[in-house]
Design an enzyme around this catalytic site. Structure first.
Site, PDB file in Angstrom:
ATOM      1  N   GLU A 128      -1.849   1.952  -6.800  1.00  0.00           N
ATOM      2  CA  GLU A 128      -1.256   0.681  -7.220  1.00  0.00           C
ATOM      3  C   GLU A 128       0.121   0.854  -7.862  1.00  0.00           C
ATOM      4  O   GLU A 128       1.056   0.127  -7.546  1.00  0.00           O
ATOM      5  CB  GLU A 128      -2.184  -0.022  -8.225  1.00  0.00           C
ATOM      6  N   SER A 129       0.238   1.779  -8.784  1.00  0.00           N
ATOM      7  CA  SER A 129       1.448   1.831  -9.623  1.00  0.00           C
ATOM      8  C   SER A 129       2.019   3.227  -9.825  1.00  0.00           C
ATOM      9  O   SER A 129       2.996   3.379 -10.565  1.00  0.00           O
ATOM     10  CB  SER A 129       1.122   1.247 -11.009  1.00  0.00           C
TER      11      SER A 129
END
Length: 517
Positions: A128-129
């Site tokens: 995700e990040s």
């Protein structure tokens, strides 16, 4: 919840203050012979010294613990193979991820185990990040788990002027896992469907299933017609899980992470100045902010959540020190005399607080205020001189109170300009240009990372000037101070926004702008 399909490892920056925690194998005097130990099955068996060392590392290395507890089957299709090869070809990426994840990964694993969720979900923040709690996507998702504002609100993650819970590791992890536990039964208890729904929404997955059912097609995840990002999202996670579990097989050396708690979520009961909190915890303010990236201002949010994340080895002493601080001393207050033309919002902007906090602190229900009356305004507690200063004097040295070495990164978005960024980040265009070696004609490319020091002192006006703070002594006058520092009385009045040149008091702080010789 947007994820880049391929991440260039060299472009990823490590979070300030997060350093990899190296584990050290315990020394033991074991003879070079076969010994009997009690295995996990509790059946006595003979193992070699090498096998004992492997078992010790499994206990001490969080990556190995995660790999050993994985249960999701790995589908070996083209996309999984492609992502697996990317991770194998870019080992530096996982080194950087390890550095970022070190403070937080054990906490996330612990939360997963308490909920009896698959350990593979601990890898979702990588996809995700890149394990960057400050990550912000073009779809307005933020934090480790890339929650959007509506999703965060739906699952109890607060976001306001003081605080962004999507960036707070504890709050966002709770929100993300609540979301996953909501999706799993709706996705017929299918983890591949659930992961796809986390990325693109439950409706998208359910519609794709119904579409295939209506046409007599297979409804397994790999047969669904999905957006490209979602179709790549799940195989990327599975490939990552396979690489983590079989790192030795693929020739990857994962930097060990100690399999012990690194952080503790500490309740603080009410609003607290974060500089004061850093002093009580005996850690640098930069390190405190790195562990609490959800904090956006100089204090925790007045309405909560009333908690801080601290290093595990600092938490006990912090609690003891905090217990000695009176509730009224957790932040400072000044009396501000309302002037003609003032509004609550204008006063709030001046003192870096919120209109709602000024209202609640002063028992005001609406927006009506009367010139000549006084308001109580909260200000940073760290500065010991504030208690003896008037509100006007606090405003005059506001840049000094704000001073901080904290560095942040800002990713340029579509439509950004230096002016727009300066307004959103509460800095000046001149500062942005200085920090990033830019000119007003510089082109801002989308995705470019800018360095920002959001609280840098702005009092100095040129390279050959510096700001000096002078504490007024008994018997001092503006004239005497002016002679002593070779400045004029008029300059002293201007620099300190003095309303009456005769009213200075012992203990008062005056700002002087001095020219370097």
């Amino acid at each position: 919840m947007k994820a880049n399909l391929f991440i260039i490892a060299g472009s990823i920056l490590a979070i300030t203050g997060c350093q990899p925690l190296q584990s050290t194998s315990p020394q033991t005097d074991i003879d070079q012979q076969t010994v009997a130990i009690n295995a996990k099955s509790k059946k006595s068996s003979a193992v070699t010294l090498d096998e004992i060392e492997v078992q010790v590392s499994e206990v001490n290395n969080l990556w190995l613990r995660i790999g050993n507890e994985m249960t999701l089957p790995i589908t070996d299709n083209e996309l999984v193979a492609r992502y697996r090869q990317w991770y194998i070809d870019n080992p530096k990426h996982l080194e950087i991820i390890t550095q970022r994840a070190s403070p937080f990964l054990y906490y996330i694993v612990d939360q997963l185990e308490k909920r009896h969720l698959p350990i593979e979900l601990a890898l979702l923040p990588i996809v995700e990040s890149g394990f960057d709690p400050l990550a912000y996507s073009s779809g307005h998702a933020s934090g480790l788990w890339q929650l959007t504002a509506p999703t965060a609100t739906s699952f109890g993650v607060k976001t306001n002027w003081w605080y962004d819970g999507r960036r707070d590791v504890a709050s966002s992890t709770k929100g993300a896992l609540d979301l996953i536990q909501y999706l799993y039964p709706k996705m017929d208890q299918n983890w591949l469907y659930t992961l796809g729904a986390y990325n693109s929404g439950e409706g998208r997955i359910l519609n794709a299933i119904k579409h295939n059912q209506a046409r007599g097609k297979s409804t397994d995840f790999w047969s669904l017609s999905l957006p490209k990002e979602t179709a790549h999202y799940v195989p990327q996670l599975l490939a990552l899980a396979d690489v983590i579990k079989h790192a030795d097989k693929y020739g990857i050396t994962l930097t060990p992470i100690d399999n012990v708690p690194q952080i503790e979520v500490v309740p603080i009961e009410s609003q607290l100045d974060i500089n004061l909190a850093a002093d009580l915890a005996q850690i640098d303010i930069v390190d405190l902010k790195a562990l609490n990236p959800g904090l956006k201002r100089w204090a925790t949010a007045p309405q909560g959540p009333h908690q801080l994340i601290l290093p595990s080895d600092k938490a006990t002493n912090f609690k003891l020190a905090l217990a000695t601080i009176e509730p009224d001393s957790r932040i400072n207050w000044v009396r501000y005399k309302i002037k003609f033309g003032d509004s609550i919002s204008r006063i709030a902007d001046q003192f870096e607080t919120t209109a709602s906090l000024i209202r609640s602190s002063n028992g005001i229900k609406g927006n009506n205020i009367i010139a000549g009356r006084f308001l109580i305004i909260p200000v940073a507690a760290k500065d010991p001189d504030l208690a003896t200063m008037t509100a006007d004097q606090v405003l005059a040295r506001k840049a000094v109170v704000k001073s901080s070495p904290n560095k942040q990164s800002y990713t340029v978005k579509s439509g950004d300009s230096l002016w727009k960024i300066s307004q959103s980040q509460q800095v000046t265009v001149a500062q942005l240009m200085k920090w990033n070696n830019l000119t007003k004609q510089s082109t801002l490319s989308i995705g470019k990372n800018l360095v920002i020091y959001p609280n840098e002192m702005t009092a100095s006006t040129s390279n050959n000037e510096k700001t000096v703070n002078y504490r007024v002594q008994s018997g001092d006058s503006l004239a005497r101070i002016a002679v002593k520092y070779k400045v004029t009385v008029a300059e002293l009045i201007e620099w300190n926004s003095l309303q009456n040149s005769k009213l200075i008091q012992p203990g008062q702080i005056l700002k002087l702008i001095m020219t370097n010789s």
